[in-house]
Design a protein around this motif. Structure first.
Motif, PDB file in Angstrom:
ATOM      1  N   SER A 249       0.883  -1.214   0.074  1.00  0.00           N
ATOM      2  CA  SER A 249      -0.028   0.046   0.147  1.00  0.00           C
ATOM      3  C   SER A 249       0.682   1.170   0.214  1.00  0.00           C
ATOM      4  CB  SER A 249      -1.096  -0.101   1.221  1.00  0.00           C
ATOM      5  OG  SER A 249      -1.793  -0.976   1.229  1.00  0.00           O
ATOM      6  N   ALA A 250       1.955   1.094   0.306  1.00  0.00           N
ATOM      7  CA  ALA A 250       2.877   2.357   0.564  1.00  0.00           C
ATOM      8  C   ALA A 250       3.662   2.505  -0.821  1.00  0.00           C
ATOM      9  CB  ALA A 250       3.961   2.058   1.855  1.00  0.00           C
ATOM     10  N   LEU A 251       3.520   1.552  -1.731  1.00  0.00           N
ATOM     11  CA  LEU A 251       4.181   1.708  -3.010  1.00  0.00           C
ATOM     12  C   LEU A 251       3.257   2.354  -4.061  1.00  0.00           C
ATOM     13  CD1 LEU A 251       5.310  -1.890  -3.629  1.00  0.00           C
ATOM     14  CD2 LEU A 251       6.870   0.251  -3.440  1.00  0.00           C
ATOM     15  N   ASN A 252       3.654   3.058  -4.962  1.00  0.00           N
ATOM     16  CA  ASN A 252       2.857   3.949  -5.924  1.00  0.00           C
ATOM     17  C   ASN A 252       1.770   2.960  -6.613  1.00  0.00           C
ATOM     18  OD1 ASN A 252       1.855   5.346  -8.308  1.00  0.00           O
ATOM     19  ND2 ASN A 252       3.697   6.525  -8.214  1.00  0.00           N
ATOM     20  N   PHE A 253       0.568   3.322  -6.667  1.00  0.00           N
ATOM     21  CA  PHE A 253      -0.699   2.643  -7.189  1.00  0.00           C
ATOM     22  C   PHE A 253      -0.637   2.268  -8.798  1.00  0.00           C
ATOM     23  CE2 PHE A 253      -1.975   2.147  -2.926  1.00  0.00           C
ATOM     24  CZ  PHE A 253      -3.366   1.498  -2.893  1.00  0.00           C
ATOM     25  N   GLY A 254       0.083   3.656  -9.098  1.00  0.00           N
ATOM     26  CA  GLY A 254       0.386   3.438 -10.585  1.00  0.00           C
ATOM     27  C   GLY A 254       1.294   2.058 -11.130  1.00  0.00           C
ATOM     28  N   LEU A 255       2.296   1.646 -10.298  1.00  0.00           N
ATOM     29  CA  LEU A 255       2.897   0.429 -10.483  1.00  0.00           C
ATOM     30  C   LEU A 255       1.827  -0.665 -10.403  1.00  0.00           C
ATOM     31  CD1 LEU A 255       6.129   1.175  -8.223  1.00  0.00           C
ATOM     32  CD2 LEU A 255       5.785   1.365 -10.694  1.00  0.00           C
ATOM     33  N   HIS A 256       1.052  -0.743  -9.258  1.00  0.00           N
ATOM     34  CA  HIS A 256       0.054  -1.796  -9.087  1.00  0.00           C
ATOM     35  C   HIS A 256      -0.825  -2.008 -10.480  1.00  0.00           C
ATOM     36  CE1 HIS A 256       1.427  -1.856  -5.109  1.00  0.00           C
ATOM     37  NE2 HIS A 256       0.632  -0.955  -4.736  1.00  0.00           N
ATOM     38  N   PHE A 257      -1.094  -0.741 -11.085  1.00  0.00           N
ATOM     39  CA  PHE A 257      -2.041  -0.751 -12.303  1.00  0.00           C
ATOM     40  C   PHE A 257      -1.341  -1.141 -13.444  1.00  0.00           C
ATOM     41  CE2 PHE A 257      -3.503   1.465 -16.192  1.00  0.00           C
ATOM     42  CZ  PHE A 257      -4.856   1.012 -16.007  1.00  0.00           C
ATOM     43  N   TYR A 258      -0.002  -0.891 -13.559  1.00  0.00           N
ATOM     44  CA  TYR A 258       0.797  -1.673 -14.579  1.00  0.00           C
ATOM     45  C   TYR A 258       1.062  -3.175 -14.583  1.00  0.00           C
ATOM     46  CZ  TYR A 258       4.732  -1.672 -17.935  1.00  0.00           C
ATOM     47  OH  TYR A 258       5.374  -2.024 -18.921  1.00  0.00           O
ATOM     48  N   ALA A 259       1.228  -3.213 -13.260  1.00  0.00           N
ATOM     49  CA  ALA A 259       1.336  -4.890 -12.831  1.00  0.00           C
ATOM     50  C   ALA A 259       0.273  -5.772 -13.414  1.00  0.00           C
ATOM     51  CB  ALA A 259       1.591  -5.097 -11.438  1.00  0.00           C
ATOM     52  N   TRP A 260      -1.064  -4.904 -13.202  1.00  0.00           N
ATOM     53  CA  TRP A 260      -2.254  -5.689 -13.306  1.00  0.00           C
ATOM     54  C   TRP A 260      -2.437  -5.710 -14.952  1.00  0.00           C
ATOM     55  CZ3 TRP A 260      -6.707  -3.296 -15.763  1.00  0.00           C
ATOM     56  CH2 TRP A 260      -7.811  -3.940 -15.687  1.00  0.00           C
ATOM     57  N   ARG A 261      -2.107  -4.601 -15.608  1.00  0.00           N
ATOM     58  CA  ARG A 261      -2.135  -4.929 -17.267  1.00  0.00           C
ATOM     59  C   ARG A 261      -1.149  -5.613 -17.842  1.00  0.00           C
ATOM     60  NH1 ARG A 261      -3.864   0.930 -20.177  1.00  0.00           N
ATOM     61  NH2 ARG A 261      -6.166   0.861 -19.553  1.00  0.00           N
TER      62      ARG A 261
END
Length: 482
Positions: A249-261
């Motif tokens: 949760s402390a990481l950039n949520f943009g990275l999570h979005f990119y990981a999902w894509r």
């Protein structure tokens, strides 16, 4: 300045917020805990208040400009804290004053996690749920959620998004349309919450505790349904799950979005901010473990266990506890509080100044040293192999200066009310960084400090949540000039 449109938006958002009282009402009905009346009255008060603000301006429509976005953001978070405090004030247990109710509400919504409550284990279940629920709503920002439905409200949402989203780069979007961006963020946020809940539940928490703690974990808030926080469960598995989700949760949520894509995780290790974040966590964990072992505070296994959890919890500004770090030996309490100034990454639910800003400040400092040797050289500040615009570097230094100045002023203000230096220093850090626990009188809770200090700390929470400038800009004459 479009005052009519602003008031219309505020009224609409307050009415939307009133609906968030429905889940605590359901919890109160399930557990029959005696707090139902307080929540019903609070729902009525919030709904009617929002209606009265919205109704006179219901026909005013139009796009929000930059200044409008800042004003709506600040007004909404301020009024949100006020209306969010109503259930605490009306409930017979806990019986809180207006100041304490507002403090608890703002602490939840800003995901600070500082509390004035004691005997938390004995509170009604609906009140416990409501505290955690406030943190979950505040974690990603209710305004970002509102942005997703702004087209239906007839108001452009881009200026709200720019005023609300944290980090030095405000114009980057995950998707071409801002509403889609907000939806993408909330899908990720909700998914992490569900997975975290299931993890806690499987590890031995009751479903109620698992759900409540997942709210505050993914939001990096730190509220708990028990006085002993995560330490209440005395489970290495639960602590490990909490640690993992605090880091995520402390990481950039943009990275999570990119990981999902892309169905890949390697970009986490290529991102310069994420790498620096992992480096800071590793240093804090290793140093804490070493000191705890060398001072024989705990055996080596317990030292590693507590050092990992507390270092991650404080550095990410979550504020959960398994051990009272305020009594740890030597410089460790001070060190852990200092790590919270970096906080989470940009576009995360963490607080602090954000890791990317600390990284840029360090790189800028190193560049100035190089210029002493090569005064005529053109040396750009680079992050990830890309040169950063001088405007961005200058803005980061401006933010850093304002942050420290605000910090010093607030600390002196607290000391002027009679609070000792250690308590004042850590209390401001705990609220401005949206951390929660402090040292001295505020190591366990903030109940013992005076009301004047609580009001100043409420202001510090808002400053931290809105990243200083969003709030301070309203105090400049230029903002109000046509």
């Amino acid at each position: 300045m479009h005052i009519q449109i602003i008031l219309r938006v505020i009224g609409l958002l307050i009415m939307i917020f009133s609906l968030t009282l429905l889940p605590p009402i359901v919890v109160s009905l399930i557990y029959q805990d005696g707090a139902l009346q307080a929540f019903l009255y609070a729902l009525l008060i919030n709904l009617v208040s929002g209606l009265l603000i919205w109704f006179p301006f219901r026909k005013h429509r139009g796009d929000l400009k930059i200044r409008d976005g800042f004003l709506v953001t600040v007004l909404f978070w301020s009024t949100l804290g006020l209306f969010g405090s109503v259930p605490f004030f009306l409930a017979s247990e806990p019986h809180l004053s207006f100041t304490d109710s507002l403090f608890e509400s703002l602490s939840g919504l800003t995901t600070t996690g500082a509390t004035i409550l004691t005997a938390i284990d004995d509170l009604p279940e609906s009140i416990l749920f409501y505290r955690q629920w406030l943190q979950w709503l505040g974690g990603m920002g209710i305004i970002v959620l509102a942005v997703a439905i702004m087209p239906m409200l007839g108001v452009g949402g881009m200026q709200l998004y720019r005023a609300e989203t944290p980090g030095p780069v405000k114009d980057s979007k995950l998707t071409p349309r801002i509403a889609e961006t907000a939806k993408a963020l909330w899908y990720i946020y909700a998914t992490l919450t569900v997975v975290c809940t299931l993890g806690y539940w499987a590890a031995g928490m009751s479903f109620f505790d698992a759900l409540c703690h997942s709210f505050s974990t993914v939001a990096i808030g730190g509220f708990s349904t028990h006085d002993a926080s995560i330490g209440y469960f005395n489970s290495v598995t639960i602590e490990a799950i909490c640690t993992v989700f605090m880091v995520i949760s402390a990481l950039n949520f943009g990275l999570h979005f990119y990981a999902w894509r892309t169905r890949s995780v390697w970009h986490y290790f290529r991102d310069p901010e994420a790498r620096f974040f992992f480096f800071l966590l590793t240093c804090a964990i290793c140093l804490s473990t070493l000191v705890l072992i060398l001072t024989s505070t705990f055996d080596w296994q317990t030292s590693v266990r507590y050092a990992v959890f507390e270092s991650v919890s404080i550095a990410t500004t979550a504020g959960f506890g398994t051990s009272d770090f305020s009594v740890w030996p030597h410089f460790l309490p001070f060190l852990l509080i200092v790590t919270s100034f970096a906080g989470g990454c940009a576009s995360s639910t963490g607080g602090g100044m954000k890791v990317i800003r600390i990284l840029l400040i360090l790189k800028q400092g190193f560049r100035e040293i190089q210029r002493l040797v090569h005064p005529n050289a053109v040396i750009p500040v680079k992050v990830g192999g890309k040169a950063i615009q001088e405007r961005v570097v200058s803005a980061v230094w401006g933010f850093f200066s304002a942050y420290l100045l605000v910090y010093i002023i607030l600390m002196i203000g607290l000391m002027s009310t009679g609070i000792d230096q250690v308590t004042a220093w850590s209390a401001v850090a705990a609220t401005l960084n949206n951390l929660g626990p402090g040292l001295g009188e505020v190591a366990a809770n903030f109940a013992s400090i005076n009301d004047t200090s609580k009001w100043m700390l409420c202001f510090a929470m808002l400053l931290g949540r809105l990243e200083v400038f969003t709030l301070l800009v309203l105090f400049t004459p230029m903002f109000w000039h046509k």
